[in-house]
Design a protein around this motif. Structure first.
Motif, short mmCIF file in Angstrom:
data_model
loop_
_atom_site.label_atom_id
_atom_site.label_comp_id
_atom_site.label_asym_id
_atom_site.label_seq_id
_atom_site.Cartn_x
_atom_site.Cartn_y
_atom_site.Cartn_z
N ALA A 102 0.79 -1.21 0.10
CA ALA A 102 0.10 -0.09 0.09
C ALA A 102 1.03 1.21 0.05
CB ALA A 102 -1.10 -0.06 1.18
N ALA A 103 1.95 1.20 0.82
CA ALA A 103 2.69 2.34 0.89
C ALA A 103 3.47 2.67 -0.45
CB ALA A 103 4.05 2.24 1.87
N SER A 104 3.68 1.54 -1.39
CA SER A 104 4.32 1.86 -2.55
C SER A 104 3.34 2.82 -3.47
CB SER A 104 4.46 0.21 -3.23
OG SER A 104 4.89 0.65 -4.61
N ASP A 105 2.31 2.75 -3.37
CA ASP A 105 1.38 3.71 -4.00
C ASP A 105 1.54 5.12 -3.69
OD1 ASP A 105 -0.12 2.16 -5.88
OD2 ASP A 105 -1.29 1.04 -4.27
N LEU A 106 1.78 5.39 -2.49
CA LEU A 106 2.26 6.71 -1.91
C LEU A 106 3.69 7.16 -2.62
CD1 LEU A 106 1.42 6.76 1.92
CD2 LEU A 106 0.05 7.69 0.12
N ALA A 107 4.50 6.27 -2.91
CA ALA A 107 5.83 6.41 -3.37
C ALA A 107 5.71 6.67 -4.67
CB ALA A 107 6.85 5.34 -2.94
N ALA A 108 5.00 6.21 -5.51
CA ALA A 108 4.60 6.25 -6.89
C ALA A 108 3.98 7.71 -7.15
CB ALA A 108 3.61 5.30 -7.38
N MET A 109 3.53 8.29 -6.08
CA MET A 109 2.87 9.70 -6.14
C MET A 109 3.71 10.81 -5.71
SD MET A 109 -0.30 9.17 -7.49
CE MET A 109 -1.20 10.59 -7.37
N GLY A 110 4.82 10.38 -5.13
CA GLY A 110 5.77 11.43 -4.61
C GLY A 110 5.31 11.74 -3.28
N ALA A 111 4.61 11.24 -2.58
CA ALA A 111 3.73 11.56 -1.38
C ALA A 111 4.68 11.50 -0.05
CB ALA A 111 2.33 10.91 -1.13
N GLU A 112 4.55 12.19 0.82
CA GLU A 112 4.96 12.21 2.45
C GLU A 112 4.08 11.21 2.94
OE1 GLU A 112 7.66 13.40 4.29
OE2 GLU A 112 8.27 15.10 2.84
N PRO A 113 4.50 10.15 3.83
CA PRO A 113 3.43 9.27 4.52
C PRO A 113 2.91 10.05 5.63
CG PRO A 113 5.72 8.60 4.80
CD PRO A 113 5.73 9.99 3.88
N PRO A 163 0.35 21.05 -3.58
CA PRO A 163 -0.35 20.93 -4.77
C PRO A 163 0.15 21.06 -6.13
CG PRO A 163 -1.28 22.56 -2.91
CD PRO A 163 0.07 21.97 -2.54
N GLY A 164 -0.12 20.23 -6.73
CA GLY A 164 0.48 20.35 -8.26
C GLY A 164 1.82 19.22 -8.35
N ASP A 165 2.35 18.73 -7.08
CA ASP A 165 3.61 18.36 -7.21
C ASP A 165 3.33 16.72 -7.20
OD1 ASP A 165 5.05 20.46 -7.27
OD2 ASP A 165 5.99 20.04 -5.18
N ALA A 166 2.32 16.08 -7.17
CA ALA A 166 2.08 14.81 -7.22
C ALA A 166 2.43 14.18 -8.75
CB ALA A 166 0.49 14.11 -7.00
N LEU A 167 3.13 13.01 -8.55
CA LEU A 167 3.46 12.18 -9.68
C LEU A 167 2.38 11.25 -10.45
CD1 LEU A 167 6.82 10.93 -8.39
CD2 LEU A 167 6.66 13.14 -9.51
N LEU A 168 1.97 11.86 -11.50
CA LEU A 168 0.86 11.20 -12.28
C LEU A 168 1.44 10.25 -13.08
CD1 LEU A 168 -1.81 14.12 -12.64
CD2 LEU A 168 -1.15 12.79 -10.59
N ARG A 169 0.36 9.48 -13.52
CA ARG A 169 0.77 8.30 -14.81
C ARG A 169 0.65 9.17 -16.13
NH1 ARG A 169 -3.04 3.28 -13.15
NH2 ARG A 169 -2.00 2.74 -11.13
N LEU A 208 9.77 5.72 -1.03
CA LEU A 208 9.32 6.82 -0.57
C LEU A 208 10.11 8.02 -0.67
CD1 LEU A 208 7.20 5.53 2.62
CD2 LEU A 208 6.24 6.84 0.64
N SER A 209 11.28 7.92 -0.40
CA SER A 209 12.39 8.98 -0.49
C SER A 209 12.55 9.23 -1.94
CB SER A 209 13.65 8.35 0.20
OG SER A 209 14.63 9.43 -0.14
#
Lengths: 310, 310
Positions: free
Chosen positions: B71-82, B139-145, B195-196
Motif C-alpha cells: 500500500a505504501a508503494s502507491d504513496l511512493a509512486a505519487m511522490g507523497a510524504e506518508p 499542490p500540483g507536485d503529485a507524480l501522475l501516470r 518513498l524517498s
C-alpha cells in the motif's frame, strides 16, 4: 477474474468520484483530495463480510448501500463533514447482475452520504467489503467518546432495536404484519444518515458514538472513555410502531438495548444545552457502569461491552 | 472471536499510532489527522487475500509487513510524504502466535514506511487484509501516470523480476543456491521503500507508477494514461545477481518484464533531467504500445496490460 468484470466495476465506480474536495479520482496510483484549509482530517474504516455481517442472499444493492452507510456513521459520530471514501472489494466469481446491483447501492449511498468514491481495490476472494471514509472537522470540534460528565443528559437520534428485530424476522424467529416487516427490513438494509445531526452537535455534545454494537455496548464505550456511569431509562427508549406492535414488550426493549446495526447516534449533552433532535434516554452519573435496570443475559451486544473500544 | 483476541490485537496495534500528524489515534469512532497546511491529501487502498496474494503458510510477520509495503508503494509512486494508515483485518479463528507475529511485521512496516496505524477494523472471516494509506503532497507536485512525453527516458528504481523468481522458487519450479534463494524470498516478502525516491522525483519526473503488476503491464498504464508508446531495452533491465545466475536468461528477462510484486518505481524523465537514482531502461515514443522486443505469451502481468487502470 475475467477482464470484463474488472472493466465493469471500473465503469460503474469511476463515475462516482466527483466532489468538491476531489482533485484527482480513481485511475492513478492514488487519489488526491483537498480538505478545507485548517481542518482536521477524520479517518475510519469499516469491513463487512458475507455470512457474518450480511446474508449471502441479501440484495446486492442493499449490501452496497449498507457497507457505505455503516462506515459513514462513524463520520457522523465525530461531527465530521464527509470528504470521500475508498472501497476495497474482495469478491468471488460474481455475476454481472450482482455487480450491477451492488454498484447501484454504492452509488445511492455516495449520493445520500455525500461521499465521493475516490479510490478502490478489487481483488478475488471470499466476499468482503471494506470502506474507508474520510471527512473533516474544525480543529477541536470533533465529538469524542471521552467528554461525558456526571449530570449530562444522554440522547439517541432515533428508534432503536429495529435492525435487530428485522434480523430476527429474516431468521424466522417471529412474524410481523407486512407493513411492519417492510419498515423493519428497510431500517436494517438502509441505515440512516446522521451526518447533519452530528455536525449540529459540535460545540454542544460532550460525547458521542454511533450505535453499531447495541445501545448498552456503545454507551459502555462512552462510559469507559469518559470514566463515568450511564443510567438508561428503558421507559424512555424510542421504539418504532413496528416494535411497539411486538407482543412482548420485554423482547422489544431487549432489541433496543442490545441490538446492533441501527446506526443511530448516542450522545451526551451538558445541562442547559438543547438537543437539535433525538430523544433523551438517560443520565450520565458517576461510576463506571451502564445500568439499564434489566438483566441482559447472553445478549448479542453484551459481550462487546467489555471489549476495548475501536 | 474470543475477547482475548480482540484485546490482543488492540494491545499490539494501539501502540503504533503515534506520529507527527496524528491528533487522535485508535480508540474512538475515527482518528484525527493534521496534514501540513496547504497540502493535498493522497489516498489509496490495497487488499491482500490469503491463497491469492500470499500463501496460507507464509510467515505472518512477512504477511503483515508486505501488506503495508504494497500500500505504501502507491504513496511512493505519487511522490507523497506518508501521513498514516488504517488496517482492516478479517481473520478466521487465529492463534495468538500468528497474531503476535503478524502484528510484529506490521510494526516493522510502520517504522520503515513512517506510517502510523491510526485506525482499524477487525472482523471474523476468511483472511483478508486491507490497508488504506494517507499521505500528502504540495499542490500540483503529485507524480501522475499521465504526463509522459515522447523523448522522455524511462527509469526503474531497482532490480526487477526478483519477486516472481522467488514465487517460482517457493512453488518448486526451479532451485537456486541458498544465498540467492534467501535474497529472492527477502525481495518478495520485504518490498523496498521508495518513498524517498518518489519525493525526490517531484518536479522532475513526467510520470510515475509502482511496479505491482509487472513492468510491461505497469508501463502500459503510463502509456495509456499519457497517450504515448514505451520502448523497453531488455538489455538494460537491471537484474539481481540471483537472477543473473539463473541458467535461462530468457526466463530471467521474462520475470523482469512481467513479474509483479517488486514494488519498484517506473518513471519517466524529460531530456536533460538527471535521475536521483535508478536505471534507464527505455524511451517514451509516440504511439500507444509497450514494446519490449520479445513475445510474452501467457505471461502473468500481461492480461492486466489491457485492464483499466485502478
Amino acid at each position: 477474474m475475467p477482464l470484463s468484470e474488472f472493466s465493469l466495476i471500473h465503469r460503474y465506480f469511476s463515475s462516482l468520484g466527483r466532489g468538491p474536495g476531489v482533485a484527482l479520482s480513481v485511475g492513478d496510483d492514488c487519489a488526491l483530495l483537498e480538505p478545507p484549509a485548517g481542518q482536521q482530517l477524520v479517518v475510519s474504516v469499516d469491513t463487512v463480510v458475507a455470512g457474518v455481517h450480511f446474508f449471502e442472499d441479501d440484495f446486492p444493492e442493499d449490501v452496497g448501500y449498507r457497507a457505505v452507510a455503516a462506515a459513514a456513521s462513524d463520520l457522523a459520530a465525530m461531527g465530521a463533514e464527509p470528504l470521500g471514501m475508498t472501497l476495497a472489494l474482495t469478491l468471488p466469481d460474481a455475476d454481472e447482475l450482482w455487480l450491477h446491483a451492488f454498484s447501484e447501492g454504492v452509488a445511492q449511498a455516495v449520493a445520500a452520504f455525500r461521499l465521493p468514491l475516490v479510490g478502490g481495490d478489487t481483488t478475488r476472494g471470499p466476499l468482503t467489503i471494506s470502506v474507508q471514509v474520510l471527512g473533516c472537522v474544525p480543529p477541536g470540534d470533533a465529538l469524542l467518546r471521552s467528554g461525558a460528565q456526571p449530570g449530562d443528559a444522554v440522547y439517541v437520534s432515533g428508534t432503536l432495536g429495529d435492525a435487530a428485530a428485522a434480523l430476527a424476522l429474516l431468521n424466522g424467529d417471529w412474524q410481523a404484519p407486512a407493513e411492519d416487516a417492510q419498515y423493519l427490513t428497510a431500517r436494517l438494509h438502509r441505515p440512516p444518515s446522521r451526518l447533519s445531526l452530528g455536525q449540529q452537535l459540535r460545540g454542544r455534545a460532550s460525547a458521542a458514538i454511533d450505535i453499531s454494537d447495541g445501545l448498552v455496548a456503545d454507551a459502555g464505550h462512552i462510559a469507559a472513555a469518559s470514566g463515568v456511569g450511564i443510567v438508561i431509562d428503558t421507559d424512555a427508549l424510542p421504539l418504532s410502531s413496528a416494535l411497539q406492535n411486538h407482543p412482548s414488550r420485554e423482547q422489544a426493549l431487549r432489541w433496543a438495548l442490545t441490538g446492533g446495526d441501527d446506526y443511530e447516534l448516542c450522545y451526551c449533552l451538558p445541562q442547559g444545552i438543547t438537543s437539535p433532535g433525538g430523544v433523551c434516554i438517560g443520565q450520565v452519573v458517576s461510576g463506571e457502569r451502564v445500568d439499564c435496570g434489566m438483566p441482559l443475559p447472553g445478549a448479542a451486544g453484551y459481550h462487546h461491552f467489555e471489549q476495548d473500544a475501536e
